[in-house]
Design a protein around this motif. Structure first.
Motif, PDB file in Angstrom:
ATOM      1  N   MET A 153      10.050   6.086   8.185  1.00 15.62           N
ATOM      2  CA  MET A 153      10.401   7.418   7.789  1.00 15.62           C
ATOM      3  C   MET A 153       8.893   8.343   7.237  1.00 15.62           C
ATOM      4  SD  MET A 153      13.037   9.385   7.654  1.00 15.62           S
ATOM      5  CE  MET A 153      13.761  10.671   6.989  1.00 15.62           C
ATOM      6  N   THR A 154       7.798   7.707   7.268  1.00 10.00           N
ATOM      7  CA  THR A 154       6.918   8.417   6.883  1.00 10.00           C
ATOM      8  C   THR A 154       6.430   9.508   7.741  1.00 10.00           C
ATOM      9  OG1 THR A 154       5.853   6.365   5.781  1.00 10.00           O
ATOM     10  CG2 THR A 154       4.459   8.262   6.279  1.00 10.00           C
ATOM     11  N   THR A 155       6.542   9.325   9.048  1.00 10.77           N
ATOM     12  CA  THR A 155       6.312  10.344   9.914  1.00 10.77           C
ATOM     13  C   THR A 155       7.047  11.647   9.952  1.00 10.77           C
ATOM     14  OG1 THR A 155       5.160   8.913  11.516  1.00 10.77           O
ATOM     15  CG2 THR A 155       5.936  10.938  12.455  1.00 10.77           C
ATOM     16  N   PRO A 156       8.379  11.580   9.962  1.00 12.90           N
ATOM     17  CA  PRO A 156       9.157  12.747   9.876  1.00 12.90           C
ATOM     18  C   PRO A 156       8.944  13.545   8.669  1.00 12.90           C
ATOM     19  CG  PRO A 156      10.346  10.729   9.724  1.00 12.90           C
ATOM     20  CD  PRO A 156       9.195  10.181  10.217  1.00 12.90           C
ATOM     21  N   LEU A 157       8.801  12.831   7.596  1.00  8.73           N
ATOM     22  CA  LEU A 157       8.663  13.374   6.106  1.00  8.73           C
ATOM     23  C   LEU A 157       7.293  14.061   6.241  1.00  8.73           C
ATOM     24  CD1 LEU A 157       9.616  13.767   3.329  1.00  8.73           C
ATOM     25  CD2 LEU A 157       8.263  11.856   2.547  1.00  8.73           C
ATOM     26  N   LEU A 158       6.499  13.617   6.549  1.00  5.87           N
ATOM     27  CA  LEU A 158       4.853  14.221   6.647  1.00  5.87           C
ATOM     28  C   LEU A 158       4.821  15.384   7.638  1.00  5.87           C
ATOM     29  CD1 LEU A 158       2.545  11.271   6.699  1.00  5.87           C
ATOM     30  CD2 LEU A 158       3.056  12.880   4.764  1.00  5.87           C
ATOM     31  N   LEU A 159       5.590  15.357   8.847  1.00  4.90           N
ATOM     32  CA  LEU A 159       5.676  16.389   9.854  1.00  4.90           C
ATOM     33  C   LEU A 159       6.486  17.546   9.066  1.00  4.90           C
ATOM     34  CD1 LEU A 159       6.003  14.474  13.155  1.00  4.90           C
ATOM     35  CD2 LEU A 159       4.327  16.042  12.461  1.00  4.90           C
ATOM     36  N   GLY A 160       7.430  17.211   8.523  1.00  5.63           N
ATOM     37  CA  GLY A 160       8.480  18.044   7.911  1.00  5.63           C
ATOM     38  C   GLY A 160       7.648  18.822   6.722  1.00  5.63           C
ATOM     39  N   LEU A 161       6.785  18.364   5.973  1.00  8.35           N
ATOM     40  CA  LEU A 161       6.128  19.039   4.754  1.00  8.35           C
ATOM     41  C   LEU A 161       5.045  19.836   5.419  1.00  8.35           C
ATOM     42  CD1 LEU A 161       5.759  15.840   2.190  1.00  8.35           C
ATOM     43  CD2 LEU A 161       7.206  17.917   2.203  1.00  8.35           C
ATOM     44  N   ILE A 162       4.374  19.402   6.683  1.00 11.91           N
ATOM     45  CA  ILE A 162       3.468  20.061   7.134  1.00 11.91           C
ATOM     46  C   ILE A 162       3.784  21.328   7.792  1.00 11.91           C
ATOM     47  CG2 ILE A 162       1.829  20.359   9.237  1.00 11.91           C
ATOM     48  CD1 ILE A 162       1.407  17.311   8.884  1.00 11.91           C
ATOM     49  N   GLY A 163       5.254  21.437   8.549  1.00 13.41           N
ATOM     50  CA  GLY A 163       5.989  22.484   9.029  1.00 13.41           C
ATOM     51  C   GLY A 163       6.202  23.399   7.971  1.00 13.41           C
ATOM     52  N   LEU A 164       6.813  22.944   6.828  1.00 12.08           N
ATOM     53  CA  LEU A 164       7.189  23.900   5.731  1.00 12.08           C
ATOM     54  C   LEU A 164       5.980  24.631   5.410  1.00 12.08           C
ATOM     55  CD1 LEU A 164       9.876  21.693   4.004  1.00 12.08           C
ATOM     56  CD2 LEU A 164      10.132  23.806   5.066  1.00 12.08           C
ATOM     57  N   ALA A 165       4.879  23.679   5.040  1.00 12.06           N
ATOM     58  CA  ALA A 165       3.579  24.404   4.390  1.00 12.06           C
ATOM     59  C   ALA A 165       3.027  25.244   5.458  1.00 12.06           C
ATOM     60  CB  ALA A 165       2.436  23.132   4.146  1.00 12.06           C
ATOM     61  N   LEU A 166       3.033  25.249   6.762  1.00 14.58           N
ATOM     62  CA  LEU A 166       2.383  26.080   7.655  1.00 14.58           C
ATOM     63  C   LEU A 166       3.149  27.320   7.966  1.00 14.58           C
ATOM     64  CD1 LEU A 166       0.960  23.524  10.161  1.00 14.58           C
ATOM     65  CD2 LEU A 166      -0.318  24.943   8.276  1.00 14.58           C
ATOM     66  N   ALA A 167       4.641  27.284   7.486  1.00 18.15           N
ATOM     67  CA  ALA A 167       5.603  28.388   7.531  1.00 18.15           C
ATOM     68  C   ALA A 167       5.444  29.179   6.779  1.00 18.15           C
ATOM     69  CB  ALA A 167       6.963  27.759   7.681  1.00 18.15           C
ATOM     70  N   GLN A 168       5.089  28.829   5.358  1.00 20.62           N
ATOM     71  CA  GLN A 168       4.941  29.866   4.153  1.00 20.62           C
ATOM     72  C   GLN A 168       3.730  29.946   3.299  1.00 20.62           C
ATOM     73  OE1 GLN A 168       8.279  29.936   1.328  1.00 20.62           O
ATOM     74  NE2 GLN A 168       9.001  31.699   2.450  1.00 20.62           N
ATOM     75  N   PRO A 169       3.503  28.896   2.509  1.00 20.92           N
ATOM     76  CA  PRO A 169       2.408  28.779   1.561  1.00 20.92           C
ATOM     77  C   PRO A 169       1.159  29.020   2.369  1.00 20.92           C
ATOM     78  CG  PRO A 169       3.537  26.703   1.682  1.00 20.92           C
ATOM     79  CD  PRO A 169       4.404  27.356   2.409  1.00 20.92           C
ATOM     80  N   VAL A 170       0.812  28.349   3.263  1.00 14.31           N
ATOM     81  CA  VAL A 170      -0.558  28.598   3.832  1.00 14.31           C
ATOM     82  C   VAL A 170      -0.759  29.787   4.503  1.00 14.31           C
ATOM     83  CG1 VAL A 170      -1.817  27.600   5.772  1.00 14.31           C
ATOM     84  CG2 VAL A 170      -0.653  26.057   4.549  1.00 14.31           C
ATOM     85  N   PRO A 171       0.202  30.422   5.181  1.00 13.49           N
ATOM     86  CA  PRO A 171      -0.348  31.909   5.631  1.00 13.49           C
ATOM     87  C   PRO A 171      -0.140  32.858   4.580  1.00 13.49           C
ATOM     88  CG  PRO A 171       1.472  30.776   6.983  1.00 13.49           C
ATOM     89  CD  PRO A 171       1.344  29.978   5.945  1.00 13.49           C
ATOM     90  N   ALA A 172       0.608  32.822   3.603  1.00 16.81           N
ATOM     91  CA  ALA A 172       0.402  33.583   2.263  1.00 16.81           C
ATOM     92  C   ALA A 172      -0.957  33.549   1.684  1.00 16.81           C
ATOM     93  CB  ALA A 172       1.367  33.293   1.326  1.00 16.81           C
ATOM     94  N   LEU A 173      -1.566  32.255   1.429  1.00 16.87           N
ATOM     95  CA  LEU A 173      -2.675  31.928   1.104  1.00 16.87           C
ATOM     96  C   LEU A 173      -3.915  32.690   1.738  1.00 16.87           C
ATOM     97  CD1 LEU A 173      -4.592  30.564  -1.153  1.00 16.87           C
ATOM     98  CD2 LEU A 173      -4.362  28.777   0.039  1.00 16.87           C
ATOM     99  N   LEU A 174      -3.815  32.521   3.131  1.00 12.71           N
ATOM    100  CA  LEU A 174      -4.593  32.720   4.027  1.00 12.71           C
ATOM    101  C   LEU A 174      -4.817  34.554   4.141  1.00 12.71           C
ATOM    102  CD1 LEU A 174      -6.799  32.148   6.433  1.00 12.71           C
ATOM    103  CD2 LEU A 174      -5.137  32.279   8.023  1.00 12.71           C
TER     104      LEU A 174
END
Length: 303
Positions: free
Chosen positions: A1-22
């Motif tokens: 279950m590690t892979t889907p969890l990590l991919l989901g967290l990466i997707g969420l991070a790249l969708a909102q907090p990372v663009p806001a920070l950049l």
């Protein structure tokens, strides 16, 4: 279950907090072309991560101890179907937003060009330029196969010849480089994400970056001073919907012109390299550290 969890967290991070920070950082704006590539990479990586999370989760639910599970049970099977449906919805929503934005923008620009041809005066020298009988100084362009550059009587009366040349060079740069396709793509991506996950940072920053790219072309043609003076005289009047032109980015654009000269070829080189490296890392990192091992393992398990 590690892979889907990590991919989901990466997707969420790249969708909102990372663009806001950049978007709060100044250094990417010193290399606008590379920064656009970085924003595109962030959007692509977010979508791939979301899709990968759904697919890997759905497969995990029907695999037991490294082998296909012939009887996953009703609860496990329900989750499997739910994750597959979620993945299909993400892809379908993206495809529909791309189609709908393309249709809406094309119709809007076609209608705008028709009105311009009816009420505007064709410039005797520049055949694609339309002159509007308006006292307010404004200039913008309407992209498309039959593109139009629009200037008002107020702009013609306000701008000096060199300043007008800078404005026209700026608008022609938008049309020649098809900056509208970049902006429209991010508009579709912005619409594709659910409201709770949506960030305005990518869409707004992309509109700023294409203005900076057009500014770079204009000042190479006419010099920095005429362009800066033209920007001040035209102010922050927004272009009509579907057009490209002056926006609320005036302060950043003039500040950049003051800090950088037209012959400063090496300025922004370090920032450009950093943007390209980050773009490659964002797309290739999760792919080779998570997706490829998962695909290899899944292939081995199912075969």
């Amino acid at each position: 279950m590690t892979t889907p969890l990590l991919l989901g967290l990466i997707g969420l991070a790249l969708a909102q907090p990372v663009p806001a920070l950049l978007a709060r950082m100044d250094w990417p704006y010193r290399a606008p072309r590379a920064a656009i590539v970085l924003w595109q990479a962030l959007a692509l990586a977010a979508i791939l991560a979301m899709v990968g999370a759904g697919l890997s989760a759905s497969l995990w639910l029907v695999v037991h101890e490294g082998a296909p599970n012939p009887d996953p049970g009703p609860v496990r099977a329900t989750f499997h179907v739910a994750f597959l449906v979620l993945t299909v919805v993400v892809v379908a929503r993206l495809a529909w937003s791309m189609i709908s934005v393309a249709r809406e923008v094309r119709a809007e620009r076609r209608r705008h060009r028709t009105i311009l041809d009816l009420v505007g005066e064709r410039d005797a020298v520049r055949r694609s330029v339309r002159i509007l009988d308006a006292a307010e100084p404004l200039a913008y362009c309407v992209p498309g196969l039959t593109a139009r550059v629009v200037v008002s009587r107020g702009a013609l009366d306000t701008l000096a010849p060199a300043e007008l040349d800078a404005v026209l060079a700026h608008e022609q740069a938008h049309l020649r480089a098809r900056h509208d396709l970049v902006v429209d793509t991010f508009s579709a991506l912005h619409r594709a994400f659910p409201r709770v996950l949506r960030s305005d940072a990518a869409f707004v920053s992309t509109k700023v970056l294409v203005e900076l790219l057009a500014d770079d072309h204009a000042r190479r043609r006419t010099g920095t001073t005429p362009l800066a003076r033209a920007l001040v005289k035209l102010g922050t009047r927004p272009a009509p919907a579907g057009a490209l032109g002056a926006t609320s980015t005036l302060v950043r654009r003039i500040d950049r012109l003051e800090r950088e000269t037209v012959d400063a070829g090496r300025q922004g080189a370090v920032e450009g390299v950093a943007c390209y490296l980050l773009a490659a890392a964002v797309v290739l990192g999760p792919t080779f550290t998570l997706a490829v091992p998962w695909i290899s393992s899944a292939w081995t398990t199912l075969s």
